[in-house]
Design a protein around this motif. Structure first.
Motif, mmCIF file in Angstrom:
data_model
loop_
_atom_site.group_PDB
_atom_site.id
_atom_site.type_symbol
_atom_site.label_atom_id
_atom_site.label_comp_id
_atom_site.label_asym_id
_atom_site.label_seq_id
_atom_site.Cartn_x
_atom_site.Cartn_y
_atom_site.Cartn_z
ATOM 1 N N LEU A 85 -47.935 -33.746 -5.125
ATOM 2 C CA LEU A 85 -46.843 -33.127 -4.369
ATOM 3 C C LEU A 85 -47.370 -32.538 -3.059
ATOM 4 O O LEU A 85 -46.805 -32.766 -1.985
ATOM 5 N N LYS A 86 -48.469 -31.793 -3.150
ATOM 6 C CA LYS A 86 -49.021 -31.193 -1.941
ATOM 7 C C LYS A 86 -49.446 -32.273 -0.952
ATOM 8 O O LYS A 86 -49.312 -32.110 0.254
ATOM 9 N N GLU A 87 -49.944 -33.386 -1.501
ATOM 10 C CA GLU A 87 -50.388 -34.498 -0.653
ATOM 11 C C GLU A 87 -49.248 -35.029 0.214
ATOM 12 O O GLU A 87 -49.483 -35.518 1.317
ATOM 13 N N PRO A 91 -44.908 -28.042 -1.229
ATOM 14 C CA PRO A 91 -45.657 -26.960 -1.868
ATOM 15 C C PRO A 91 -45.378 -26.940 -3.367
ATOM 16 O O PRO A 91 -44.228 -27.060 -3.788
ATOM 17 N N ALA A 92 -46.420 -26.793 -4.160
ATOM 18 C CA ALA A 92 -46.256 -26.869 -5.613
ATOM 19 C C ALA A 92 -47.336 -26.042 -6.273
ATOM 20 O O ALA A 92 -48.370 -25.758 -5.669
ATOM 21 N N ARG A 93 -47.079 -25.642 -7.508
ATOM 22 C CA ARG A 93 -48.100 -24.925 -8.262
ATOM 23 C C ARG A 93 -47.979 -25.271 -9.733
ATOM 24 O O ARG A 93 -46.885 -25.319 -10.280
ATOM 25 N N SER A 94 -49.123 -25.521 -10.356
ATOM 26 C CA SER A 94 -49.124 -25.930 -11.766
ATOM 27 C C SER A 94 -49.320 -24.727 -12.680
ATOM 28 O O SER A 94 -49.986 -23.753 -12.314
ATOM 29 N N GLY A 128 -40.049 -21.281 -2.383
ATOM 30 C CA GLY A 128 -39.870 -22.668 -1.954
ATOM 31 C C GLY A 128 -40.806 -23.660 -2.617
ATOM 32 O O GLY A 128 -40.890 -24.813 -2.210
ATOM 33 N N ARG A 129 -41.521 -23.208 -3.650
ATOM 34 C CA ARG A 129 -42.459 -24.113 -4.308
ATOM 35 C C ARG A 129 -41.810 -24.885 -5.461
ATOM 36 O O ARG A 129 -40.915 -24.367 -6.120
#
Lengths: 408, 408
Positions: A85-87, A91-94, A128-129
């Motif tokens: 996703l970041k690629e 913006p994302a977080r696991s 917004g992630r």
């Protein structure tokens, strides 16, 4: 703007290429202005690989440690998907189950969710992630890693959707929805736009293996709008699983024809007709860890009755052996059985308000010369046991009889 | 009864069979009445496999997510080892870095340990359990999974030993200790019973890759008794790494001959001899992320000086290009270089109290006709740069010169 929980199964994230595809799909939803929480399974085959490793160490691995090992499968996927996703600029977080945190009881390998802390997820969504959560896992009150049992990622998705009061929980899988029956048996089978939770439960337990049954129960209980979709198609609305009142369409009488060919039936004939015999028979079967499906006891005569039930075909011989002992204990006359049977069921909430469904079903089978061996009914389904050879014929006949091959 | 921390690297836990062997070894120590904390790495190859997966998703994966993914390697091993221990009747419990908890800063992929909570481990040890901890990983103040960088499991082991005030930290690897030099070059090389932290640091950075250098620094700082042992041999005391005062033996002058064949040297000739040139030259090299090893600047003449340094051979061409630019900026005369060199070092705390070690070394090399290209010395080591072709000869000569092939 809606809050959507999307769950992707093992085949949808089987390799880096597919994980990138999932990232693209998530990005599309986010670009439409939605908040997205993604729940993922382990890459397909990974959990089996981990279990195989454990079995090499111990034939019956310690359950706490097995969960410690197996939970890593999903942890890898959440990291990879968040990277993907970041690629592409999302913006994302696991989060592992423990990081969320998904609090469960301490029944390792089949834990139940007790509560979900929405704080971390809500903070990320508000920033917004995209939030990427490991399915299938949680953590108990002592911080031990737990897993929810096979297919538990569906349950994770629904539970997160319930906790976050999401507008919809989308389950992505390798089929594009729930069908009126198996298209491999009836090519005219039609995808259902909607199905009720109760129907889905009956369909699932009868062999339409689209969703883990616990997740459907969960969704019904917490009124989570559940949708089954294909992760390999860009278009399509899938099948919405919903409460009856929300189904905005002419209600069909029968929603689908389910079937199961993996059954065997057993009968104890001439059982003395007195209180407690059902328990004495089925208690012995349960003690041997054999799952029983249909149970039928008809009215007795001459102070005896006949008692029948069906089991998985693989358990037939074992169950037969147990019944022979029970026969002696109860003074019953004879054990009979047949492992070449199948079960076919018509499922539909519509039958509650439409009398005569059963007789239409039986007539259709009789017209084709198909002999019914056992019958069992519930509020929204009618199941018949038939000789296995009739399975495809019976499913096709019933599918046509109830007009399932016609557009709604 | 002692409290022992044992660390097993990736090759020691490479497959279920080896994990069972580790369990047997741990059980043996416990049977002797010791409390045991085991720190394990990922099964060999697993971390590389996970990194390769990540690189398929993104050429430069997000560091937080990379740690989330990579930490799973050790998590699998702790579960498997705990199962193996329970399987042979040894009560055990596995802990991820976060479960311990090993608190680190938030510098993903190369985090530093800030503190270790010994509560959970102490409780298990007191209850007679073996504690199995995932090396290489921790958790930051926000609950994010972090990793300590390559080889960080050694550091985990030492840090746990320090936190628990363990009597000894045993590092199990595929060699049975630290040698006077590489036995592949000098068959007479002898295993050292003991070596000081300072010597070990010089040996490690010079190419004897037995222990991660950070873990040795850490052990020295916190006075952790460190021992290197083979996980494939049942006997042997390995090599004890200790403070100088604790070495209970006649102190040798030189403890070992280290070498490195992966070097290249670069020289800037005729540099105007004024303040700041070292920074101007090495700053440009550092900006290009090139590690510099030896640095030599001799007294100047005619207002100019010559400035030399060595780099990894793989960085030679890049460094040369940078120097050409620096040459113009500084008004230096010429760039020269050689990528067919090697470095050979004699290491020993004994040289502090024994004058003449350097001259003995230079004479021994001269007697064999080996020309010395550069010399650099520290308190406890003397390094020379030679033509690569002389490496084996020089190592053998020095090993014999300082009597390292003789029993102590």
């Amino acid at each position: 703007m809606a809050l959507i929980v999307q769950k992707y199964g093992g085949t949808s994230v089987a390799n880096p290429e597919r994980i990138k595809n999932v990232a693209q799909r998530v990005a599309k939803f986010r670009a439409q202005g939605h908040q997205v929480v993604v729940v993922v399974s382990a890459m397909s085959g990974e959990t089996n690989k981990l279990i195989a490793l454990a079995k090499e160490i111990s034939p019956s691995p310690d359950p706490r440690e097995l969960d410690q090992v197996c939970a890593t499968g999903e942890q890898v996927t959440i990291g990879l998907l968040s990277m993907a996703l970041k690629e592409i600029g999302v913006p994302a977080r696991s989060y592992t189950g423990g990081q969320v945190k998904v609090l469960t009881d301490s029944v390792f390998t089949k834990a139940r969710i007790l509560s979900i802390d929405e704080g971390n997820m809500r903070r990320d969504l508000d920033a917004g992630r995209v939030v990427v959560v490991a399915g299938f896992q949680g953590v108990d009150a002592d911080g031990n890693v737990t897993t929810l049992g096979r297919g538990g990622s569906d349950t994770s998705g629904v539970a997160l959707a319930a906790a976050l009061k999401a507008d919809e929980c989308q389950i992505y899988t390798d089929v594009d929805g729930v069908y009126t029956t198996d298209p491999r048996v009836v090519p005219e089978a039609r995808k259902l736009d909607a199905i009720t939770f109760e129907e889905m439960l009956e369909m699932a337990s009868l062999g339409s293996k689209v969703l883990q049954i616990r997740s459907v129960e969960f969704a019904g209980k917490y009124k989570v709008k559940l949708r089954v979709l294909s992760s390999f198609q860009d278009e399509g609305e899938g099948t919405l699983i919903t409460v009856e009142e929300d189904r905005n369409m002419e209600q069909p009488i029968i929603s689908g024809i389910a079937f199961n060919r993996d059954e065997a039936k057993l009968t104890l004939l001439g059982v003395p007709d007195k209180p407690g015999i059902a328990y004495q028979i089925l208690g012995a079967i349960a003690d041997a860890n054999i799952d029983v499906d249909m149970i039928i006891q008809n009215v007795g005569h001459d102070d005896t009755t006949d008692f029948s039930f069906t089991v998985n075909r693989g358990d037939f011989v074992k169950a037969q052996g147990i019944l022979e002992k029970v026969k002696v204990e109860l003074g019953a006359r004879q054990v009979t059985g047949d492992h070449k049977i199948c079960k076919v069921s018509a499922v539909g909430v519509g039958m509650r308000s439409h009398p005569g469904v059963a007789s239409r079903m039986f007539k259709a089978l009789a017209d084709e010369g198909i002999n019914i061996r056992m019958i069992s009914t519930s509020e929204i389904k009618i199941s018949v046991v038939l000789d296995e050879k009739y399975l495809e014929l019976a499913v096709r006949v019933l599918h046509r009889t109830f007009g399932l091959d016609q557009p709604v």
